[in-house]
Each structure stands twice: as structure tokens, then as C-alpha cells.
Write a protein that holds these residues in place. Structure first.
Motif, PDB file in Angstrom:
ATOM      1  N   GLN A 493       0.842  -1.203   0.000  1.00 36.41           N
ATOM      2  CA  GLN A 493       0.000   0.000   0.000  1.00 36.41           C
ATOM      3  C   GLN A 493       0.875   1.252   0.000  1.00 36.41           C
ATOM      4  N   VAL A 494       1.924   1.225   0.843  1.00 35.44           N
ATOM      5  CA  VAL A 494       2.847   2.370   0.927  1.00 35.44           C
ATOM      6  C   VAL A 494       3.551   2.564  -0.417  1.00 35.44           C
ATOM      7  N   SER A 497       1.241   4.099  -2.855  1.00 31.58           N
ATOM      8  CA  SER A 497       1.050   5.527  -2.552  1.00 31.58           C
ATOM      9  C   SER A 497       2.276   6.337  -2.939  1.00 31.58           C
ATOM     10  N   LEU A 498       3.452   5.784  -2.676  1.00 29.23           N
ATOM     11  CA  LEU A 498       4.700   6.472  -3.029  1.00 29.23           C
ATOM     12  C   LEU A 498       4.757   6.750  -4.522  1.00 29.23           C
ATOM     13  N   HIS A 500       2.298   6.801  -6.605  1.00 23.77           N
ATOM     14  CA  HIS A 500       1.212   7.721  -6.933  1.00 23.77           C
ATOM     15  C   HIS A 500       1.590   9.156  -6.627  1.00 23.77           C
ATOM     16  N   LEU A 501       2.187   9.338  -5.435  1.00 17.76           N
ATOM     17  CA  LEU A 501       2.610  10.684  -5.017  1.00 17.76           C
ATOM     18  C   LEU A 501       3.673  11.215  -5.971  1.00 17.76           C
ATOM     19  N   ARG A 504       2.583  12.512  -9.379  1.00 17.12           N
ATOM     20  CA  ARG A 504       1.969  13.837  -9.392  1.00 17.12           C
ATOM     21  C   ARG A 504       2.994  14.938  -9.675  1.00 17.12           C
TER      22      ARG A 504
ATOM     23  N   GLU B  12      -0.383   5.291   8.711  1.00 15.43           N
ATOM     24  CA  GLU B  12       0.796   5.255   7.846  1.00 15.43           C
ATOM     25  C   GLU B  12       0.922   6.593   7.115  1.00 15.43           C
ATOM     26  N   VAL B  14       2.760   7.983   4.654  1.00 21.36           N
ATOM     27  CA  VAL B  14       2.848   8.052   3.178  1.00 21.36           C
ATOM     28  C   VAL B  14       1.477   7.825   2.555  1.00 21.36           C
ATOM     29  N   VAL B  15       0.807   6.812   3.085  1.00 18.93           N
ATOM     30  CA  VAL B  15      -0.530   6.493   2.565  1.00 18.93           C
ATOM     31  C   VAL B  15      -1.497   7.638   2.892  1.00 18.93           C
ATOM     32  N   LEU B  17      -0.829  10.761   3.257  1.00 19.91           N
ATOM     33  CA  LEU B  17      -0.555  11.900   2.372  1.00 19.91           C
ATOM     34  C   LEU B  17      -1.177  11.677   0.990  1.00 19.91           C
ATOM     35  N   ASP B  18      -0.989  10.495   0.481  1.00 17.27           N
ATOM     36  CA  ASP B  18      -1.541  10.126  -0.826  1.00 17.27           C
ATOM     37  C   ASP B  18      -3.064  10.248  -0.824  1.00 17.27           C
ATOM     38  N   GLY B  21      -4.570  13.793  -0.626  1.00 21.66           N
ATOM     39  CA  GLY B  21      -4.587  14.447  -1.935  1.00 21.66           C
ATOM     40  C   GLY B  21      -5.738  13.929  -2.771  1.00 21.66           C
ATOM     41  N   GLU B  22      -5.925  12.635  -2.769  1.00 20.78           N
ATOM     42  CA  GLU B  22      -6.974  12.013  -3.579  1.00 20.78           C
ATOM     43  C   GLU B  22      -8.345  12.508  -3.125  1.00 20.78           C
TER      44      GLU B  22
END
Lengths: 679, 121
Positions: A493-494, A497-498, A500-501, A504, B12, B14-15, B17-18, B21-22
Motif C-alpha cells: 500500500q505504501v 502511494s509512493l 502515486h505521489l 503527481r 501510515e 505516506v498512505v 498523504l496520498d 490528496g486524492e
């Protein structure tokens, strides 16, 4: 069978060891009227009862009934129980068997009650009385020729005696058991019983019992084992005791036995001497049973010892008279026969025949065919050679032959009976041995079963412990696996997200593309892990559901959810192991991504088909096909990197598969994989 | 139309933060919390409409319990992210009943679909 009851008879009599001495009887009788009703009077009556037992049963019975009445009146239950037991004995001696059993049972009932109520010295007396009554019942059965039952009662008496320390009844029963074994021709066992009884009598310092045991052992040795010299030693031991204790009656019986032993050893003079002593003692004590035994013995050797005729005649007449008086048929025919012999020897043949015929009548009533045979032979000889009466001679011969047959038959019958007895005895012994063996086997079986049960319980406990330990370890492992899965999923998941971030903040189209492809690959793997945890099996993935989801995810990622391009799945119901599912998922991801990126340029509509099946050769087949522009008309493809293709190749290799490009209606890739694992 | 407020309880960073934004792009007013106490404070003071919970502290204060608390106490719609197996969730009975669940690891598409379903409830 005749002799042994007499011996038991003697056992019973001697067990009380008393005889009616006039002085003792007189003084006790004189004492009676002055005594008040109570224990002392009961004691005196009991003594009188026993003193008269051997000489006058009627008187003995009268005293016994007086004791019973007085015991009831004074509420003395122990005295009542004792006199019931004594009444059993008196009636047994008097051959009143029903009454004997009745009183013995009454005695037992009384003793039964007393057993629960008594203590101390009284309890000891009760126990001895109880065991004694059981022993008397054993004698009763013996008199009825019910040997099995007799043995049961006597053994019970012996066991009770041992258990309670009631030695006297135990020893008496052992003595009787000896005679029962003797009846069954089991001489060694009979001697063993006598010896066991002897040990108890010695322990009790019961001189009468000791001498009886020696007598019994001596009789077996002389009469049955033909060891009359040895027997004489035993008889002498018995005689010594009788002399020491002053038991004249006892001495009389031992004289008879010693005489018999000398008789068998053919030492006639010594035999005659002891027979005479027997008769003298019997006459002195007026003991008719002993007297007739003495007469019987002496007349059998009278001629051999050269007794004068007149004396022979007299003693035979006495013998016959006594036999008539006390109903001893054997005495009658022996006596008459002896008289016949005497008259024959004197030449008075008519007189001789007359006595032989009297003897024959008596012998016939006793069915003594052996004796009859001899009598008729003697008559035949007299009629034939002396009286010369042909018809009477023939009649006597005929009678002789009939009896001879009867003798043979009787001998055969006896032999059969002996065999039958032996057979029955052996059968019983075999049965006992079998039962003992069965009991032994049961004991072993019980021990084995107990052992098995113990071992089973121990193993059970051990297994339970191990199971608990295993369960604990399994719980720990399950927890650890859950934790690992959790971390893997969190990390995926991390990672997603990484990427995905990061995407951007990327402006370069190619770089953005690469990151998005990376993100899709992570999603392809993430989906596997998600599906794993949604199913029942943590190691297998439902490929139909997974590939459907993967397709939707890719359409979403490429923004193609407007139905311009559709993904259709033809997937068999397969569950694949996670090690197969992940490379397969990544392959599908690459191939579908390829189609979505290059097959439908310029807003072209189309379908991507994902097919997965297991073919007949047991290979796993994957086909990703699109109806797009095809490889030749996909210019963008030419500019793409070969990373995706390389990935498909290497992942295919892992599954022992080879990618095959098909140029059908568009572009298709078929991979047949050999190495895969179903879940 | 009022902007919907959402509590984002994601441990978590990082998650978080993601997703923040979403969610912002999706038009939510996002109130972010890393700890349970922060989440409760947000609920008490700001009364969010929706909660997104991905939280696992220990057995006693697992995500399921917190989701139930928010649903019952603050009448919130809750999307629970869980790594638990479906059968374990079912075993939770009442706690699980009616709970919108998103299984980890989720894709962006699955996240959006779950949010859409939740809002329609």
C-alpha cells in the motif's frame, strides 16, 4: 464304602473324646437337681450329653433337649446354638439324617445372628461353633454319599478355621476330607489331608486328634498301599498316645488295627493276640461296635491259629448273636458260614449245609455275591461228594454259577464304577485345572488390559500435552503469518502511494508512463495479496475473480472505463498457488497494458480477451488477445522499450512457458506453461 | 452544496498523504488524524460526515471497534480499511454488520468505488 463311614463315625465320636464313665455320670447326675437354671446347669447337662454319646444315644438326646429348653428359657443363645450343633451330631450318629440336617441348620442360623453381635471370647466360641457346624454338615453329606457337597462343606470349614483361627473344626474337616479322598482312591491326597490335620492337632496339643491322624495314615499304608510294616509304626504311635491319655476305647480300636496289620503280614499269632486284646477292651467297655469288629477279626483266623473247636463255636455264636442284636448282616453271614465250616470239618454235613444256607440268606440280603459264590460251592461239594444228592448238588452248582456271574458282573460293575469315579474325579480335576487356568488367564488379561489402559492414559496425556503445545505453536505461527501478511500488504500500500505521489510531480511523459506502469505492476501484485486474504485458502487465488479485477484496474489506470475498450475474461475455475499467481498476474498486466497502450490508437474501439485454461496436455495456457491494429500498424510499439517484453519472457521462463505471438485479428500472445501449482 | 467533511484516520504517513490528496481532489474537506485521541477530538469538535479508518493499535482498539464507535456515537458513515480475513470479520458479528470495508492493499479504483458506495448509503 462300608468301612469308611465307620471311620468317620469314629472321627466324630473321638472328636469329643469322652466316654460314659459311671462315676462321672453319677456325680454329675447327682449335682443336677441342686443347680438353679442357668449357665452352670447347662454346662453339666452338656457334659452328660457328651458322656452318654458313645454308650446311649437316647440319653444323650434327652440331655441335649434339656439344654435346648434351658438355653431358650434363660436366653442363652450361644448355648442354644451349640446344642443345636450337638443335636445335629447325635442325630447323624443315630442315622436320623433329616433331623440331623434340621438341627445343624438351626445351629447355623443361631451362630449367624451371634456372629454379628458377639465379641471377644464369645466371638471365638461362636466362630468355632459355626465352623464346627459346617464341618458336621460336611459329614452329613458324606453320609448321604454326596461327596462333592461334602468336600465343599469341609473345605469351607477348613477355610473358616484358618481365617478365624478355629483350628479344631478345621482339623476335623481335614480328617474327613482324607476319608473322602480315600473313597476316591486318591491315597496321596488322603495322606496329605491327614498330615495337615496332624499339624493342627499338634499345634493344639490335641492328643486324640494326633492319634487319629496316625491311625488314618497307618490304615491307608496297610490297607491300600500294602505297607503294613510302616503302618505298624504309625499304629504304635497312636497306641502310645491312647495309653498316655488313658483312652481305653481308643486303645481298643488301635489294637484292632494292629491286629489287622499283623494279619496282613501273615503274622497270625501276633494278629490273634491283638484281636483278643480288642475283644477284651470292647467287652470291658461294652462297646458293641468294637466287639463285633473284634469277633469278626478273630473268627477269620480262628482255625489258622488252632483255636479249639468248642471255643471257635462259642465265639462264632457270640458273633452271630451280637450281629443280630445290632443289625450287622455281615457279621451274620460270616458267623453262620464259620459254623458251617466247623460242622463240615466235624463231618456233620447236614448241619453244615443248614448254616451255609442261613449264611446264604443273609449274604443275599447284602448282595454279597462273592461270599455267596463260595457258600454255594461248598454246598455243591458236600451234596456231590458227601451227601450224594444229585439234584441238590446241581441246584447248588446252578446257584454257584449264577453268583459267579454276579460276582463277575459285580466285579465288572465295580470296575466300571471305579473307572467312572476315576473319570469323574479326573474330569473334575480337569475342570478345576481349567477353571484355574481360566482364572489365571483372566488375571493375566486383567493385568494386560490394566497395563494397556495405563499406557493408553499415559499416551493420551502425552498426546494431549503435545496437542496443546502444537496448538499453541500453531497459534503463534498463525499470528506471525498474519503479522507478515499485514506488513506485506501495508508495504504494498505504501509503495503504491509512493508511486502515486511521485507521479503527481513528474512532468516528463515517458517518465510518468514508466512510474504509472510501475504502479500498475504494484497493483497487480497487491490484488493478489488482497484476494488471498479474502478467500479461505491463504496460499491460493481464484484466478477468475483476480483477472477480472486486474482488467478493471488496468482499464481504470488507462482511463478507459468508458467502454471504448472492453476487457473480456474467459477463465476456467482455477485456483492457483500464490507462487504461480504472482508471475502470471504480472504477465497478464504486461500483455494487457501492451494492448491498451498500442492496439487502439486514435479512439479506436475494441476488445481485449484474457483467456486462461488447462489444456489436455495438463499445461496451463494463457492467451491475451486484442482486436486492435496489430503489430505492424502500431507505430508507437516500435518506439517502446523492450522492458515489458523482457519481463514477460523471464516470468514465462519461471513457469516453464514460452510466449508465442499470434497474428490473428489483431495481436495475441499465447503462453503454455508447464510449471504451475494449483491451490 | 455543502462540502462533506471526512475524518482520515490513517496511521501510515505516506498512505495518509496520498489519500489526503486524492480525497481533496474528490471534493472532501479532509481532517487528518494519526492517533485515536486526535480522531476523537476531531469527531467531537468538527463532527465530520464520513470517516476513513485505517488503524490498528492493538486487539482492544482495533479498527472495527473504532468504526463502530464512530457509527453509533457520532452517526458517521465509516469506510474501514482492513487487512483481516473476511471470515474473521464475519465472526465479529454485530460489529461487522453494515460496515463498509475496503480490503488492503487496495487500488485507487477500489478506493474510489468504496467511497462512492459509502456516500450512497
Amino acid at each position: 464304602m462300608f468301612r469308611k463311614p465307620i471311620l468317620v463315625f469314629a472321627t466324630v465320636l473321638f472328636s469329643w473324646g469322652m466316654q460314659a464313665q459311671p462315676s462321672a455320670v453319677d456325680s454329675l447326675s447327682a449335682l443336677l437337681p441342686s443347680l438353679p437354671d442357668g449357665a452352670q446347669k447347662i454346662e453339666v447337662l452338656n457334659q452328660l450329653l457328651k458322656l452318654y454319646l458313645n454308650s446311649d444315644l437316647e440319653k444323650s438326646l434327652q440331655y441335649a433337649h434339656q439344654v435346648a429348653g434351658l438355653s431358650k428359657k434363660t436366653g442363652n443363645r450361644l448355648a442354644l446354638a451349640t446344642v443345636y450343633k450337638d443335636l445335629g451330631v447325635i442325630h447323624l450318629i443315630g442315622s436320623a439324617y433329616d433331623s440331623s440336617q434340621y438341627y445343624s441348620r438351626l445351629g447355623l442360623r443361631e451362630y449367624d445372628v451371634l456372629l454379628t453381635k458377639s465379641s471377644g471370647e464369645e466371638l471365638e466360641k461362636v466362630r468355632e461353633g459355626y465352623a464346627g457346624t459346617i464341618s458336621n454338615l460336611g459329614n452329613w453329606h458324606y453320609y448321604q454319599s454326596a461327596l462333592d457337597s461334602a468336600v465343599v462343606y469341609h473345605r469351607q470349614a477348613v477355610e473358616l478355621g484358618r481365617k478365624w483361627g478355629a483350628d479344631k473344626p478345621a482339623a476335623n474337616s481335614l480328617s474327613t476330607l482324607a476319608y473322602i479322598y480315600l473313597d476316591q482312591s486318591q491315597y496321596e491326597q488322603a495322606i496329605e489331608m491327614h498330615l495337615e490335620a496332624l499339624r493342627i492337632f499338634e499345634k493344639l496339643d490335641n492328643q486324640d486328634g494326633i492319634s487319629r491322624s496316625w491311625q488314618g495314615i497307618g490304615e491307608i499304608n496297610c490297607e491300600y498301599l500294602n505297607k503294613c510294616k510302616t503302618a505298624l509304626d504309625y499304629f504304635r504311635k497312636a497306641l502310645k498316645i491312647k495309653q498316655k491319655t488313658g483312652s481305653e476305647r481308643g486303645m481298643g480300636y488301635v489294637f484292632r488295627l494292629i491286629g489287622g496289620a499283623y494279619d496282613k503280614l501273615e503274622m497270625i499269632d501276633s494278629a490273634y493276640f491283638y484281636y483278643q486284646k480288642t475283644i477284651a477292651t470292647a467287652e470291658k467297655l461294652n462297646d458293641k461296635r468294637l466287639l463285633i469288629d473284634g469277633y469278626s477279626a478273630i473268627v477269620s483266623i480262628a482255625e489258622a491259629v488252632g483255636m479249639p473247636e468248642q471255643e471257635q463255636l462259642e465265639i462264632n455264636l457270640k458273633y452271630i448273636a451280637l450281629a443280630e442284636e445290632i443289625g450287622r448282616e455281615d457279621g451274620l453271614f460270616v458267623g453262620y458260614s464259620n459254623l458251617g465250616n466247623m460242622y463240615r470239618n466235624k463231618g456233620a454235613y447236614d448241619k453244615a449245609v443248614e448254616y451255609y444256607q442261613k449264611a446264604a440268606l443273609s449274604a443275599e440280603s447284602q448282595k454279597n455275591y462273592g461270599f455267596l459264590e463260595k457258600l454255594y460251592l461248598k454246598q455243591y461239594e458236600i451234596f456231590k461228594t458227601k451227601l450224594r444228592d444229585e439234584s441238590k448238588a446241581l441246584a447248588a452248582l446252578e446257584a454257584y454259577l449264577v453268583n459267579h456271574d454276579s460276582v463277575s458282573n459285580a466285579a465288572k460293575f465295580q470296575a466300571v464304577e471305579d473307572i467312572s469315579t476315576r473319570y469323574e474325579t479326573e474330569k473334575k480335576e480337569a475342570l478345576i485345572a481349567e477353571q484355574q487356568e481360566a482364572m489365571h488367564r483372566d488375571r493375566i488379561r486383567f493385568r494386560v488390559i490394566t497395563g494397556i489402559l495405563v499406557v493408553a492414559v499415559l499416551i493420551g496425556a502425552l498426546l494431549l500435552g503435545l496437542t496443546r503445545q502444537l496448538r499453541k505453536r500453531n497459534r503463534e505461527k498463525e499470528f506471525l503469518i498474519k503479522e507478515i501478511h499485514h506488513r506485506v500488504k501495508n508495504n504494498l500500500q505504501v509503495l503504491s502511494s509512493l508511486l502515486h505521489l511521485q507521479s503527481r510531480h513528474i512532468q516528463d511523459e515517458a517518465a510518468l508512463d514508466a512510474v504509472r506502469e510501475g504502479q500498475n505492476r504494484v497493483d497487480a501484485m497487491s490484488l493478489i495479496h488482497q484476494k488471498l486474504y479474502m478467500g479461505d485458502n491463504l496460499a491460493a487465488v481464484d484466478m477468475r475473480d483476480y483477472l477480472h479485477n486486474l482488467g478493471d484496474t488496468l482499464l481504470d489506470a488507462f482511463g478507459l472505463e468508458d467502454d471504448r475498450v472492453r476487457i473480456v475474461c474467459h477463465v476456467e475455475a482455477l485456483r492457483l498457488d500464490v507462487d504461480t499467481a504472482i508471475p502470471l498476474g504480472l504477465i497478464v498486466n504486461e500483455l494487457v497494458t501492451n494492448s491498451l497502450k498500442y492496439a487502439f490508437p486514435g479512439g479506436r474501439q475494441g476488445v481485449v480477451e484474457i483467456s486462461l485454461w488447462k489444456n489436455e496436455a495438463d499445461k496451463l495456457c494463457l492467451k491475451v488477445a486484442d482486436d486492435g491494429v496489430g503489430q505492424a500498424d502500431a507505430p508507437a510499439l516500435k518506439n517502446s522499450t523492450s522492458f515489458g517484453t523482457g519481463l514477460v519472457e523471464i516470468l514465462s521462463k519461471k513457469l516453464k512457458g514460452k510466449a508465442q505471438v499470434l497474428h490473428e485479428n489483431g495481436y495475441a500472445t499465447l503462453i503454455e506453461m508447464e510449471q504451475f501449482r494449483l491451490g | 452544496m455543502r462540502t462533506l467533511a471526512i475524518l482520515l484516520l490513517e496511521s501510515e504517513p505516506v498512505v495518509a498523504l496520498d489519500l489526503k490528496g486524492e480525497l481533496t481532489r474528490m471534493g472532501f474537506a479532509v481532517h487528518q488524524a494519526f492517533r485515536l485521541s486526535e480522531a476523537i477530538e476531531i469527531c467531537q469538535n468538527l463532527l465530520p460526515d464520513i470517516a476513513f479508518i485505517n488503524f490498528r493499535q492493538n486487539q482492544l482498539t482495533d479498527g472495527m471497534s473504532i468504526a463502530r464507535l464512530l457509527r453509533v456515537q457520532y452517526q458517521m458513515k465509516v469506510l474501514l480499511v482492513t487487512g483481516a480475513r473476511t471470515r474473521d470479520l464475519e465472526a465479529a458479528g454485530d460489529f461487522y454488520a453494515g460496515q463498509e470495508v475496503l480490503n488492503k492493499p487496495f487500488t485507487r479504483r477500489q478506493f474510489r468505488q468504496a467511497m462512492t458506495t459509502l456516500l450512497k448509503k
